[in-house]
Write a protein that holds these residues in place. Structure first.
Motif, PDB file in Angstrom:
ATOM      1  N   PRO A   4       0.823  -1.203   0.000  1.00 12.86           N
ATOM      2  CA  PRO A   4       0.000   0.000   0.000  1.00 12.86           C
ATOM      3  C   PRO A   4       0.857   1.253   0.000  1.00 12.86           C
ATOM      4  O   PRO A   4       1.970   1.275   0.524  1.00 12.86           O
ATOM      5  CB  PRO A   4      -0.801  -0.116   1.304  1.00 12.86           C
ATOM      6  CG  PRO A   4       0.011  -1.001   2.174  1.00 12.86           C
ATOM      7  CD  PRO A   4       0.689  -1.972   1.241  1.00 12.86           C
ATOM      8  N   GLU A   5       0.327   2.310  -0.623  1.00 15.68           N
ATOM      9  CA  GLU A   5       1.020   3.592  -0.632  1.00 15.68           C
ATOM     10  C   GLU A   5       0.984   4.192   0.769  1.00 15.68           C
ATOM     11  O   GLU A   5      -0.077   4.351   1.362  1.00 15.68           O
ATOM     12  CB  GLU A   5       0.324   4.543  -1.609  1.00 15.68           C
ATOM     13  CG  GLU A   5       0.898   5.953  -1.610  1.00 15.68           C
ATOM     14  CD  GLU A   5      -0.006   6.927  -2.331  1.00 15.68           C
ATOM     15  OE1 GLU A   5       0.330   8.128  -2.330  1.00 15.68           O
ATOM     16  OE2 GLU A   5      -1.041   6.501  -2.866  1.00 15.68           O
ATOM     17  N   ARG A   6       2.171   4.513   1.315  1.00 16.22           N
ATOM     18  CA  ARG A   6       2.228   5.113   2.642  1.00 16.22           C
ATOM     19  C   ARG A   6       1.979   6.612   2.536  1.00 16.22           C
ATOM     20  O   ARG A   6       2.578   7.298   1.708  1.00 16.22           O
ATOM     21  CB  ARG A   6       3.598   4.886   3.287  1.00 16.22           C
ATOM     22  CG  ARG A   6       3.890   3.450   3.626  1.00 16.22           C
ATOM     23  CD  ARG A   6       3.078   2.968   4.803  1.00 16.22           C
ATOM     24  NE  ARG A   6       3.425   3.663   6.025  1.00 16.22           N
ATOM     25  CZ  ARG A   6       2.859   3.422   7.195  1.00 16.22           C
ATOM     26  NH1 ARG A   6       1.905   2.529   7.294  1.00 16.22           N
ATOM     27  NH2 ARG A   6       3.219   4.089   8.270  1.00 16.22           N
ATOM     28  N   LEU A  21      -9.736   7.859   3.603  1.00 17.68           N
ATOM     29  CA  LEU A  21      -8.878   6.839   4.213  1.00 17.68           C
ATOM     30  C   LEU A  21      -9.146   6.745   5.708  1.00 17.68           C
ATOM     31  O   LEU A  21      -9.342   5.650   6.251  1.00 17.68           O
ATOM     32  CB  LEU A  21      -7.410   7.184   3.950  1.00 17.68           C
ATOM     33  CG  LEU A  21      -6.352   6.362   4.679  1.00 17.68           C
ATOM     34  CD1 LEU A  21      -6.409   4.901   4.251  1.00 17.68           C
ATOM     35  CD2 LEU A  21      -4.959   6.944   4.421  1.00 17.68           C
ATOM     36  N   GLY A  25     -11.187   3.487   6.040  1.00 17.37           N
ATOM     37  CA  GLY A  25     -10.128   2.491   6.033  1.00 17.37           C
ATOM     38  C   GLY A  25     -10.245   1.482   7.163  1.00 17.37           C
ATOM     39  O   GLY A  25     -10.895   1.721   8.189  1.00 17.37           O
ATOM     40  N   THR A  28      -6.192  -1.067  12.161  1.00 20.51           N
ATOM     41  CA  THR A  28      -5.464  -2.146  12.815  1.00 20.51           C
ATOM     42  C   THR A  28      -4.703  -1.566  14.006  1.00 20.51           C
ATOM     43  O   THR A  28      -3.849  -0.692  13.834  1.00 20.51           O
ATOM     44  CB  THR A  28      -4.474  -2.819  11.850  1.00 20.51           C
ATOM     45  OG1 THR A  28      -5.183  -3.322  10.711  1.00 20.51           O
ATOM     46  CG2 THR A  28      -3.744  -3.965  12.543  1.00 20.51           C
ATOM     47  N   THR A  44      -2.726   1.640  12.353  1.00 22.13           N
ATOM     48  CA  THR A  44      -2.611   1.931  10.936  1.00 22.13           C
ATOM     49  C   THR A  44      -4.011   1.838  10.339  1.00 22.13           C
ATOM     50  O   THR A  44      -4.878   1.108  10.839  1.00 22.13           O
ATOM     51  CB  THR A  44      -1.664   0.964  10.209  1.00 22.13           C
ATOM     52  OG1 THR A  44      -2.081  -0.385  10.460  1.00 22.13           O
ATOM     53  CG2 THR A  44      -0.237   1.155  10.677  1.00 22.13           C
ATOM     54  N   ALA A  46      -5.905   1.456   6.464  1.00 19.45           N
ATOM     55  CA  ALA A  46      -5.635   1.130   5.067  1.00 19.45           C
ATOM     56  C   ALA A  46      -6.940   1.104   4.280  1.00 19.45           C
ATOM     57  O   ALA A  46      -7.968   0.589   4.758  1.00 19.45           O
ATOM     58  CB  ALA A  46      -4.933  -0.218   4.952  1.00 19.45           C
ATOM     59  N   HIS A  47      -6.889   1.656   3.067  1.00 23.20           N
ATOM     60  CA  HIS A  47      -8.095   1.710   2.233  1.00 23.20           C
ATOM     61  C   HIS A  47      -7.686   1.971   0.792  1.00 23.20           C
ATOM     62  O   HIS A  47      -6.943   2.913   0.497  1.00 23.20           O
ATOM     63  CB  HIS A  47      -9.018   2.829   2.719  1.00 23.20           C
ATOM     64  CG  HIS A  47     -10.314   2.938   1.975  1.00 23.20           C
ATOM     65  ND1 HIS A  47     -11.249   1.931   1.962  1.00 23.20           N
ATOM     66  CD2 HIS A  47     -10.829   3.949   1.235  1.00 23.20           C
ATOM     67  CE1 HIS A  47     -12.299   2.316   1.257  1.00 23.20           C
ATOM     68  NE2 HIS A  47     -12.063   3.532   0.802  1.00 23.20           N
ATOM     69  N   ARG A  50      -4.078   2.656  -0.031  1.00 22.31           N
ATOM     70  CA  ARG A  50      -3.393   3.698   0.733  1.00 22.31           C
ATOM     71  C   ARG A  50      -3.323   3.267   2.194  1.00 22.31           C
ATOM     72  O   ARG A  50      -4.207   2.574   2.693  1.00 22.31           O
ATOM     73  CB  ARG A  50      -4.122   5.028   0.625  1.00 22.31           C
ATOM     74  CG  ARG A  50      -4.371   5.503  -0.799  1.00 22.31           C
ATOM     75  CD  ARG A  50      -5.003   6.876  -0.786  1.00 22.31           C
ATOM     76  NE  ARG A  50      -3.986   7.928  -0.861  1.00 22.31           N
ATOM     77  CZ  ARG A  50      -4.208   9.196  -0.529  1.00 22.31           C
ATOM     78  NH1 ARG A  50      -5.380   9.549  -0.027  1.00 22.31           N
ATOM     79  NH2 ARG A  50      -3.262  10.090  -0.661  1.00 22.31           N
ATOM     80  N   GLU A  51      -2.294   3.723   2.898  1.00 19.57           N
ATOM     81  CA  GLU A  51      -2.122   3.376   4.298  1.00 19.57           C
ATOM     82  C   GLU A  51      -1.469   4.537   5.032  1.00 19.57           C
ATOM     83  O   GLU A  51      -0.635   5.253   4.478  1.00 19.57           O
ATOM     84  CB  GLU A  51      -1.258   2.118   4.442  1.00 19.57           C
ATOM     85  CG  GLU A  51      -1.076   1.653   5.878  1.00 19.57           C
ATOM     86  CD  GLU A  51      -0.272   0.370   5.951  1.00 19.57           C
ATOM     87  OE1 GLU A  51       0.857   0.424   6.469  1.00 19.57           O
ATOM     88  OE2 GLU A  51      -0.774  -0.677   5.487  1.00 19.57           O
TER      89      GLU A  51
END
Length: 279
Positions: A4-6, A21, A25, A28, A44, A46-47, A50-51
């Motif tokens: 995933p893109e940080r 996001l 997202g 976690t 974190t 994520a969606h 993206r993260e």
């Protein structure tokens, strides 16, 4: 599967994908922030490829406050972000209200503070009765061994904007540890759970401009806030879902007083003006 893109640890206030996001997202939980007085979880989110790192503060982990009987910390944190966005100053990291692993809570983008963004550039203890040029006096602090030192903060435009925001939202806990300067030159304020009280509870380290005229920029921002907080204003609509009607009216009143006086507020003398501990 690609990684995933940080998302960089900085707020881009008009970034709709970032808001999506944080809102949609998958959260976690990675650990608990033990220094926090209420449950604050490092996560974190994520969606759609993206993260980002974020903080999740569930309502279920809040301790009751006798002087803030209405609402909850999470919604006031989001309300503070909404007001910050309405100023155009972007002083609060992107923050949303959503469901998470432990129920409803606020989720806020994690801001990474580097050595280049040290709070020592903003706050200091110095000898003497008066601050050096470029600094504003807060008051004297006991440093042990029957000694006192002058607590000062930088005469910094970013801090001054934050002082105005705190006056609007009635921040009862602006500590040094709630200031997050970044290597890119941004400054964020965090931990806005004790805000928007109907009684004047402003407690802050940013008293250096107390009684001084507000800047022309601040006055224009306050005029914009006054319009946005009107009965038909967009900001009023967003805040009405987060704070009580009485708290919203009190916010309008604080903006009106700031515009009427044209000056930064001064300590009332009715309670400690500086939060404890200050950092």
């Amino acid at each position: 599967m690609s990684a995933p893109e940080r998302i960089p640890p900085r707020g881009v206030t008009t970034d709709e994908p970032l808001a999506g996001l944080l809102t949609h997202g998958e959260l976690t939980v990675r650990g608990r922030i033990r220094e926090a007085s209420n449950a604050a979880l490092y996560c974190t989110v994520a969606h759609e490829g993206r993260e980002a790192a974020c903080v999740y503060k569930p309502v279920a982990g809040e301790r009751p406050l006798w002087d803030f009987p209405d609402g909850n910390l999470a919604r006031r944190e989001v309300a503070a972000y909404e007001v910050s966005e309405a100023t155009g100053w972007g002083l609060v990291p992107p923050t949303v209200l959503r469901e998470g692993p432990y129920g409803e809570g606020m989720v806020q983008l994690w801001i990474e503070v580097t050595t280049e963004g040290d709070t020592a550039e903003l706050l200091a203890l110095v000898d003497g009765e008066e601050p050096e040029p470029g600094w504003k006096a807060i008051g004297f602090a006991d440093v042990g061994d029957d000694r006192t030192a002058l607590l000062v903060h930088a005469d910094d435009e970013r801090l001054r904007r934050l002082a105005v925001l705190d006056a609007v939202i009635n921040n009862a806990d602006r500590k040094g540890g709630h200031l997050l300067p970044t290597a890119e030159g941004r400054l964020y304020g965090i931990d806005h759970g004790v805000t928007f009280n109907t009684e004047n509870k402003l407690r802050t380290l940013l008293w250096g401009w107390a009684g001084e005229p507000l800047t022309p920029e601040a006055l224009e921002v306050l005029k914009g806030l006054q319009d946005a907080l009107g009965a038909e204003g967009a900001l009023a609509g967003r805040l009405s879902a987060l704070i009580t009607g009485a708290e919203l009216d009190a916010t309008r009143a604080r903006v009106a007083v700031l515009l009427e006086t044209g000056r930064h507020p001064e300590p009332s003398g009715e309670w400690p003006a500086i939060p404890w501990p200050p950092v």
